[in-house]
Design a protein around this motif. Structure first.
Motif, PDB file in Angstrom:
ATOM      1  N   GLN A   1       0.812  -1.223   0.000  1.00  0.00           N
ATOM      2  CA  GLN A   1       0.000   0.000   0.000  1.00  0.00           C
ATOM      3  C   GLN A   1       0.844   1.271   0.000  1.00  0.00           C
ATOM      4  OE1 GLN A   1      -0.243  -2.500   2.206  1.00  0.00           O
ATOM      5  NE2 GLN A   1      -2.331  -3.280   2.269  1.00  0.00           N
ATOM      6  N   LEU A   2       2.151   1.145   0.283  1.00  0.00           N
ATOM      7  CA  LEU A   2       3.038   2.308   0.206  1.00  0.00           C
ATOM      8  C   LEU A   2       3.733   2.416  -1.145  1.00  0.00           C
ATOM      9  CD1 LEU A   2       4.831   2.648   3.688  1.00  0.00           C
ATOM     10  CD2 LEU A   2       2.852   3.896   2.803  1.00  0.00           C
ATOM     11  N   LEU A   3       3.503   1.454  -2.042  1.00  0.00           N
ATOM     12  CA  LEU A   3       4.060   1.578  -3.384  1.00  0.00           C
ATOM     13  C   LEU A   3       3.403   2.772  -4.081  1.00  0.00           C
ATOM     14  CD1 LEU A   3       4.103  -2.160  -4.510  1.00  0.00           C
ATOM     15  CD2 LEU A   3       6.033  -0.786  -3.697  1.00  0.00           C
ATOM     16  N   PRO A   4       4.194   3.587  -4.758  1.00  0.00           N
ATOM     17  CA  PRO A   4       3.647   4.834  -5.313  1.00  0.00           C
ATOM     18  C   PRO A   4       2.909   4.648  -6.631  1.00  0.00           C
ATOM     19  CG  PRO A   4       6.006   4.715  -5.728  1.00  0.00           C
ATOM     20  CD  PRO A   4       5.670   3.525  -4.890  1.00  0.00           C
ATOM     21  N   ILE A   5       1.798   5.331  -6.744  1.00  0.00           N
ATOM     22  CA  ILE A   5       1.072   5.504  -7.995  1.00  0.00           C
ATOM     23  C   ILE A   5       1.150   6.994  -8.315  1.00  0.00           C
ATOM     24  CG2 ILE A   5      -1.126   5.287  -9.198  1.00  0.00           C
ATOM     25  CD1 ILE A   5      -0.169   2.588  -8.350  1.00  0.00           C
ATOM     26  N   ALA A   6       1.765   7.362  -9.423  1.00  0.00           N
ATOM     27  CA  ALA A   6       1.978   8.771  -9.769  1.00  0.00           C
ATOM     28  C   ALA A   6       2.662   9.514  -8.622  1.00  0.00           C
ATOM     29  CB  ALA A   6       0.668   9.447 -10.159  1.00  0.00           C
ATOM     30  N   ASN A   7       3.716   8.876  -8.093  1.00  0.00           N
ATOM     31  CA  ASN A   7       4.566   9.462  -7.042  1.00  0.00           C
ATOM     32  C   ASN A   7       3.845   9.699  -5.719  1.00  0.00           C
ATOM     33  OD1 ASN A   7       6.868   9.375  -8.560  1.00  0.00           O
ATOM     34  ND2 ASN A   7       6.937  11.571  -9.029  1.00  0.00           N
ATOM     35  N   LYS A   8       2.799   8.921  -5.458  1.00  0.00           N
ATOM     36  CA  LYS A   8       2.070   9.039  -4.197  1.00  0.00           C
ATOM     37  C   LYS A   8       1.677   7.631  -3.737  1.00  0.00           C
ATOM     38  CE  LYS A   8      -1.063  12.192  -4.190  1.00  0.00           C
ATOM     39  NZ  LYS A   8      -2.358  12.873  -4.456  1.00  0.00           N
ATOM     40  N   PRO A   9       1.949   7.276  -2.459  1.00  0.00           N
ATOM     41  CA  PRO A   9       1.555   5.936  -2.002  1.00  0.00           C
ATOM     42  C   PRO A   9       0.080   5.662  -2.283  1.00  0.00           C
ATOM     43  CG  PRO A   9       2.906   7.008  -0.349  1.00  0.00           C
ATOM     44  CD  PRO A   9       2.615   8.049  -1.396  1.00  0.00           C
ATOM     45  N   MET A  10      -0.208   4.446  -2.735  1.00  0.00           N
ATOM     46  CA  MET A  10      -1.586   4.168  -3.142  1.00  0.00           C
ATOM     47  C   MET A  10      -2.575   4.358  -1.985  1.00  0.00           C
ATOM     48  SD  MET A  10      -1.527   0.006  -3.662  1.00  0.00           S
ATOM     49  CE  MET A  10      -0.087  -0.046  -4.716  1.00  0.00           C
TER      50      MET A  10
END
Length: 354
Positions: A24-33
């Motif tokens: 859940q901390l992996l970034p989507i568009a440079n923001k954690p999901m």
């Protein structure tokens, strides 16, 4: 009304990305999901939020979110000792919820639809539970709802023979009396306490379970392909810079560039693309389309498309990355000339010389 974000699980389908931290901390568009969940709750006026944590990287979650002050909310962290199911995780929040209505987000779900109007509707109704459903191509991977005469009659978790293509998304609205049902649940074939079983009991007891079928983008980001697809969707809504802001740069489409980033002439960027802060993009580098570059990255003479490169990475090889995810603090360095296309899934801190 209160909120719950479920932030546990092992993320086995995303390894090696999840060897050093929660998915859940992996970034989507440079923001954690999971930050998208926080922002959705805050936008709806829900600021008292419990985050259920457990497993690898729980400390990273606490370090990132803190008390919630920087996000304009209040966080309470609740520990789940092992992944025993969504219903088990929600039940750990019983004292936190008290007698209030609440909404649950699975922290690895991403949805572009605002929940503001649903929160208002649920708050002003006597509905016992409210679900968001979405048509999917692979219903056997989800909890699936069977609708008859506008009512949910059955919900089955990951059915071998789906009764419909309507998946139950990872967003649930409940009255607090659902906590009376959790103690009656028995572990499923997955040895977990399933939230769909609790909802089915509500349906069988003639409680009012309503739903809405959403047509907006929704994604359960459980695989690398899901994450790349979600990243592409979010990039389509970014604010863009003008080519005039970077004289000599070949730029097209929606492109966002962070502070103190240096983009040299003869680099090319094709949107949608997002580049973070303090990056160095050297000549003969091609970025995009559908690509996110994190903060403090150094890229030289490479091509990166339909990919995610997280912060603090260095790629100085004549490499063509496509459909790739490069985790934090990775290096791909040059040794020999390389011109063929590559797809990489690199865990945090990986160093490769090509």
């Amino acid at each position: 009304m209160k909120g719950i974000i479920l932030h546990g699980g092992h993320g086995t389908r995303l390894r090696p990305l999840t060897h050093t931290g929660p998915k859940q901390l992996l970034p989507i568009a440079n923001k954690p999901m999971s930050q998208y969940c926080v922002e959705s709750l805050k936008s709806a006026g829900i600021t008292d939020i419990a985050i259920v944590i457990g497993g690898i990287g729980s400390k990273k979650v606490k370090d990132y979110y803190g008390t919630g002050t920087k996000f304009g909310v209040n966080f309470t962290f609740i520990e789940q000792d092992s992944p025993k199911g969504i219903a088990h995780a929600i039940n750990l929040c019983k004292n936190f919820i008290g007698n209030e209505k609440f909404v649950v987000f699975l922290g690895d779900n991403l949805m572009t639809k605002s929940i503001n109007e649903i929160v208002k509707k649920f708050n002003n109704s006597k509905v016992d539970a409210f679900l968001l459903l979405c048509e999917v191509d692979n219903p056997s991977q989800f909890g699936v709802a069977k609708i008859i005469d506008g009512k949910i009659k059955n919900i089955i978790e990951k059915p071998k023979n789906p009764v419909s293509n309507l998946a139950v998304t990872g967003i649930y609205f409940f009255q607090p009396h659902i906590f009376d049902i959790f103690p009656t649940l028995k572990p499923s074939w997955r040895n977990e306490l399933e939230i769909v079983d609790a909802i089915q009991i509500m349906i069988n007891n003639n409680l009012n379970v309503e739903f809405e079928i959403i047509t907006e983008f929704w994604k359960d980001t459980g695989t690398p392909t899901d994450i790349i697809n979600a990243n592409t969707k979010i990039l389509q809504s970014i604010s863009s810079v003008s080519a005039n802001d970077f004289p000599g740069l070949d730029i097209s489409g929606l492109v966002s560039v962070g502070k103190n980033t240096e983009i040299h002439k003869n680099a090319k960027i094709i949107g949608p693309a997002l580049i973070g802060n303090n990056c160095i993009i050297e000549p003969d580098t091609l970025i995009g389309p559908n690509t996110t570059i994190g903060d403090n990255c150094h890229l030289s003479a490479c091509r990166i498309e339909n990919s995610i490169v997280m912060s603090n990475c260095k790629i100085t090889s004549d490499v063509h990355l496509k459909n790739s995810i490069i985790a934090f603090n990775c290096q791909i360095l040059k040794k020999n000339t390389l011109s063929h296309q590559n797809t990489f899934l690199l865990g945090e801190g990986t160093n490769i010389t090509l």
